[in-house]
Design an enzyme around this catalytic site. Structure first.
Site, PDB file in Angstrom:
ATOM      1  N   SER A 167     -55.061  38.132  46.897  1.00 24.64           N
ATOM      2  CA  SER A 167     -55.377  37.426  45.815  1.00 24.64           C
ATOM      3  C   SER A 167     -55.237  38.557  44.545  1.00 24.64           C
ATOM      4  O   SER A 167     -54.036  39.054  44.301  1.00 24.64           O
ATOM      5  CB  SER A 167     -56.545  36.661  45.757  1.00 24.64           C
ATOM      6  OG  SER A 167     -56.637  35.596  44.590  1.00 24.64           O
ATOM      7  N   ASP A 182     -52.151  26.411  48.385  1.00 26.74           N
ATOM      8  CA  ASP A 182     -52.695  27.442  47.378  1.00 26.74           C
ATOM      9  C   ASP A 182     -51.756  27.521  46.108  1.00 26.74           C
ATOM     10  O   ASP A 182     -50.656  27.396  46.113  1.00 26.74           O
ATOM     11  CB  ASP A 182     -52.396  28.984  48.110  1.00 26.74           C
ATOM     12  CG  ASP A 182     -52.968  30.201  47.120  1.00 26.74           C
ATOM     13  OD1 ASP A 182     -53.324  29.764  45.925  1.00 26.74           O
ATOM     14  OD2 ASP A 182     -52.961  31.201  47.725  1.00 26.74           O
ATOM     15  N   HIS A 186     -55.753  28.855  50.077  1.00 28.82           N
ATOM     16  CA  HIS A 186     -56.249  30.293  49.540  1.00 28.82           C
ATOM     17  C   HIS A 186     -57.633  31.040  50.024  1.00 28.82           C
ATOM     18  O   HIS A 186     -58.421  30.144  50.276  1.00 28.82           O
ATOM     19  CB  HIS A 186     -56.391  30.086  47.747  1.00 28.82           C
ATOM     20  CG  HIS A 186     -56.514  31.192  47.314  1.00 28.82           C
ATOM     21  ND1 HIS A 186     -55.344  32.168  47.018  1.00 28.82           N
ATOM     22  CD2 HIS A 186     -57.365  31.900  46.607  1.00 28.82           C
ATOM     23  CE1 HIS A 186     -55.668  33.104  46.288  1.00 28.82           C
ATOM     24  NE2 HIS A 186     -57.140  33.328  46.056  1.00 28.82           N
TER      25      HIS A 186
END
Length: 311
Positions: free
Chosen positions: A160, A253, A283
């Site tokens: 991320s 995601d 995610h």
């Protein structure tokens, strides 16, 4: 969607409906961090226990910062090394939230992992985290003998926001002859592209919501900064000459399109990049190891690719 993940999301949605949370802006950042830490630690208790974890300090941009060195069982005095940056939108996450994930990478890839606890926004706005990530990676090269890293086989990675940091560091170091990264491991990276992708438009969660993304952007405060290009890795990012990459995305995601597009841009620039998507996952899935067997399987597959890349 993976049924185990869906059950978790349904349970969380029911809890949120019964007791709604105030907007993120109404909460102190430390409270949000504590909640995230508690949730992710609870979901990742069964990572390999035979990995040695040693807390230490590494160089940050403005002084020492915490880090954790993971050494797999049976490792020789020197192994390949992965410098790893946790996710959390540059504002949350720490060594504890991603401890299980780092243990898996170390154990399954057979390499040492140096997890870096870079400074977080909003207390430390952009580019503090990026500066720390770069400084810590340089430190890993310069102290490779002390931490058991083979300096010719050092990768940088993150998930991320941490994937953004890893990609940014790869660009920053591409012309440094003394510190040649061997690989970049970008797990559902936040690229912050030039224009809003279709997946960012279409998906509001699960896990990563539009409100959370907006809060992370506000905390980071990169917009309009002279060095904003270090975080906004859109079409102007000079990716040619960066190390080979693995880019992993998840089907559920909002960041999946920008990860896919970044892998394509790397390949177009002559950088060997593999893109793998897990269409049934969400995610943050790497740090949900206890939620679904699919996470363990993905972790093993990712680590195997990392191991092969580092030789």
């Amino acid at each position: 969607m993976d049924p185990h993940i869906k059950a978790m999301i349904d349970e969380q949605a029911a809890a949120a409906a019964a007791q709604p949370m105030p907007p993120l802006d109404a909460l102190p950042p430390e409270m949000i961090r504590a909640g995230y830490r508690m949730q992710r630690q609870a979901q990742n208790q069964n990572a390999p226990k035979d990995v040695e974890a040693r807390d230490l300090e590494v160089a940050g941009a403005e002084g020492p910062i915490p880090a954790r060195l993971y050494t797999p069982a049976g490792a020789g005095p020197v192994t390949p090394g992965l410098v790893y940056f946790h996710g959390g939108g540059f504002a949350i996450g720490d060594l504890e939230t991603h401890d299980g994930h780092c243990r898996r990478m170390a154990a399954y890839a057979g390499c040492r992992v140096l997890a870096v606890d870079y400074r977080l926004a909003p207390e430390h706005p952009f580019p503090a985290g990026h500066d720390d990530a770069l400084a810590a990676t340089k430190w890993a090269f310069d102290h490779a003998a002390e931490i058991g890293f083979d300096p010719t086989r050092i990768a940088v990675g993150g998930c991320s926001a941490g994937g953004n940091l890893a990609a940014s560091v790869s660009i920053d170091l591409k012309n440094d002859p003394a510190r040649r990264l061997a690989f970049q491991l970008l797990l559902y990276p936040g690229i912050w592209p030039d224009e809003e992708t279709q997946s960012r438009k279409d998906l509001d969660g699960p896990v990563l919501t539009k409100a959370a993304i907006a809060w992370f952007d506000k905390c980071l405060a990169a917009a309009g900064h002279p060095q904003a290009h270090r975080a906004n890795l859109g079409s102007k990012a000079e990716v040619a000459g960066t190390p080979p990459a693995l880019v992993v995305t998840a089907g559920y995601d909002p960041l999946k399109d920008e990860g896919r597009d970044y892998a394509a841009r790397l390949n177009a620039a002559g950088v060997k990049a593999e893109h793998v998507e897990y269409p049934n996952l969400v995610h943050d899935f790497y740090i949900m190891g206890d939620v679904s067997p699919a996470v363990e399987a993905a972790a093993r597959e990712t680590a195997a690719k990392l191991k092969a890349a580092l030789g």
